[in-house]
Design an enzyme around this catalytic site. Structure first.
Site, PDB file in Angstrom:
ATOM      1  N   LYS A 189       0.814  -1.215   0.000  1.00  0.00           N
ATOM      2  CA  LYS A 189       0.000   0.000   0.000  1.00  0.00           C
ATOM      3  C   LYS A 189       0.857   1.279   0.000  1.00  0.00           C
ATOM      4  O   LYS A 189       2.077   1.219  -0.007  1.00  0.00           O
ATOM      5  CB  LYS A 189      -0.951  -0.020   1.195  1.00  0.00           C
ATOM      6  CG  LYS A 189      -2.057  -1.060   1.059  1.00  0.00           C
ATOM      7  CD  LYS A 189      -2.974  -0.759  -0.113  1.00  0.00           C
ATOM      8  CE  LYS A 189      -4.201  -1.656  -0.169  1.00  0.00           C
ATOM      9  NZ  LYS A 189      -3.908  -3.053  -0.506  1.00  0.00           N
TER      10      LYS A 189
HETATM   11  C1  LIG Z   1      -9.897  -1.615  -1.452  1.00  0.00           C
HETATM   12  C2  LIG Z   1      -9.333  -2.509  -0.403  1.00  0.00           C
HETATM   13  N1  LIG Z   1      -9.979  -2.639   0.777  1.00  0.00           N
HETATM   14  C3  LIG Z   1      -9.503  -3.416   1.760  1.00  0.00           C
HETATM   15  C4  LIG Z   1      -8.329  -4.116   1.609  1.00  0.00           C
HETATM   16  C5  LIG Z   1      -7.863  -5.020   2.718  1.00  0.00           C
HETATM   17  O1  LIG Z   1      -6.693  -4.532   3.294  1.00  0.00           O
HETATM   18  P1  LIG Z   1      -5.837  -5.408   4.327  1.00  0.00           P
HETATM   19  O2  LIG Z   1      -4.979  -6.317   3.504  1.00  0.00           O
HETATM   20  O3  LIG Z   1      -5.035  -4.383   5.094  1.00  0.00           O
HETATM   21  O4  LIG Z   1      -6.781  -6.145   5.193  1.00  0.00           O
HETATM   22  C6  LIG Z   1      -7.614  -4.004   0.421  1.00  0.00           C
HETATM   23  C7  LIG Z   1      -6.332  -4.741   0.269  1.00  0.00           C
HETATM   24  O5  LIG Z   1      -5.740  -4.864  -0.739  1.00  0.00           O
HETATM   25  C8  LIG Z   1      -8.109  -3.182  -0.610  1.00  0.00           C
HETATM   26  O6  LIG Z   1      -7.478  -3.045  -1.781  1.00  0.00           O
END
Ligand SMILES: Cc1ncc(COP(=O)(O)O)c(C=O)c1O
Length: 382
Positions: A189
């Site tokens: 990210k």
């Molecule tokens: C739009 C979106 N929401 C939520 C997430 C979930 O994030 P995490 O991996 O920190 O749980 C992601 C992960 O790629 C994402 O792209």
């Protein structure tokens, strides 16, 4: 020069930028004797709260955890519907399903690939409890329109700002408009803690989430440390454990300080791509709407299938012939096995999902690497 030219090392789609500031902060935490959620997590939460101008923030183990807690905190459950894009990562709809509610997919805007407010309005029913927008690639959706839509229908607005850590639309920061907003610090990210997330927004809701995210215990272990018996606690609701440890938070708030610089670095690379890749037939470059300060998690292009060339053939040639990684954001969720039973009509999502490709665009890239990507794409198109 040897007869066989040495191939440059594989250029990944993404690479984190971790500096001596993060290393020093982690070392400080490791030596402090306090490794789990404590003063560093509190410092990270305060930085997010202050920057966004929201009432509360809670540092958690992932964005998925933040999404789950958001839904639990507002009491969404069986019989409820939550409107989301299908053109997103599965985490948001998965958590809606986990609390027993039903995700209802609405279509996206063809230019920004963000949820379309008009299509969202059409999807509202008597069972709708919340709209869960997602700021695709870091471009904030039409926050004013969604706030009004939610208010007009008495719905909650939840911002999935996993991609939009440092983004604005008409001067308004993504993550500051919803009743709740979630952020991701996953390894690829805009900033990263390896795994990690943040829940921010209304004080009453985040406090409820905080309770639910630390087993339902009425005080944190850091609050009790040195002041009370470790057994002096009450469990008021059956909660889960989603807290962010201080080791992780040490990386987090040092990375958070770098958000403006990282975003600027990404914007510089994007400007080179915009200039150098313009005019390749069938390649649509990202559309940034007026008034948007793009958070730039992604540099998402759309590849129009022409002859033998498709999104997948371009990705393969970039990888096999040029040693360059790309990524796809996203497989539409309604096409995944766990969701195929839902009836959907999402022509804009289908169109974009068949064409979308994310190019490498991150602060750790050198100028030569940026040129390598451009040269490779030009070769693929030649
Ligand atoms: C739009 C979106 N929401 C939520 C997430 C979930 O994030 P995490 O991996 O920190 O749980 C992601 C992960 O790629 C994402 O792209």
């Amino acid at each position: 020069m040897s007869a066989v030219e040495a191939r440059p090392p594989f250029l990944p789609w993404n690479r984190p930028s971790i500096g001596p500031e993060e290393e020093q902060e982690v070392l400080d935490t490791l030596r402090s004797g306090w490794l789990t959620a404590g003063p560093k997590a509190a410092r990270f939460e305060q930085a997010v709260r202050d920057d966004l101008g929201v009432e509360e923030a809670f540092a958690v183990s992932s964005c998925t955890a933040a999404l789950h807690l958001a839904l639990l905190a507002v009491g969404i459950g069986s019989g409820d519907e939550v409107i989301t894009p299908s053109f997103t990562f599965c985490a948001a709809p998965n958590t809606v399903r986990q609390v027993g509610a039903t995700p209802v997919f609405a279509d996206i805007h063809p230019a920004t690939l963000d949820l379309d407010p008009a299509k969202t309005a059409e999807a509202i029913t008597g069972r709708t409890r919340a709209i869960m927008v997602m700021h695709y690639g870091g471009q904030p959706c039409d926050l004013a329109a969604f706030r009004k839509l939610a208010d007009d229908h008495g719905l909650l607005l939840i911002e999935d700002a996993a991609h939009a850590l440092y983004a604005r639309r008409d001067g308004i920061r993504a993550g500051s408009v919803g009743d709740l907003a979630v952020f991701s610090f996953y390894a690829n990210k805009v900033i990263t803690t390896g795994e990690g997330g943040m829940l921010a927004g209304r004080g009453d809701l985040v406090q409820r989430a905080r309770l639910l995210g630390r087993h339902g215990i009425d005080s944190s272990v850091w609050q009790r440390h040195g002041t009370r018996s470790t057994a002096a606690y009450e469990v008021t609701v059956p909660g889960l454990k989603y807290t962010m440890p201080d080791i992780t938070a040490s990386v987090g708030f040092r990375q958070w300080e770098k958000l403006p610089a990282f975003t600027e670095a990404r914007a510089r690379i994007a400007a080179v791509y915009d200039r150098e890749l313009a005019g390749l037939p069938g390649l649509r470059l990202p559309v940034v709407e007026a008034g948007v300060e793009y958070g730039r998690f992604l540099y998402p292009v759309l590849v129009e299938p022409i002859g033998d060339r498709s999104r997948d053939s371009v990705a393969e040639e970039m990888r096999e012939a040029h040693g360059i990684g790309t990524s796809v954001h996203f497989q539409p969720v309604h096409r995944l096995a766990a969701y195929r039973h839902l009836e959907c009509h999402l022509p804009v999502t289908e169109h974009a999902a068949a064409r979308q490709l994310s190019l490498p665009c991150y602060p750790a890239m050198t100028g030569d690497e940026v040129q390598r990507v451009i040269g490779a794409l030009q070769a693929v198109w030649s």
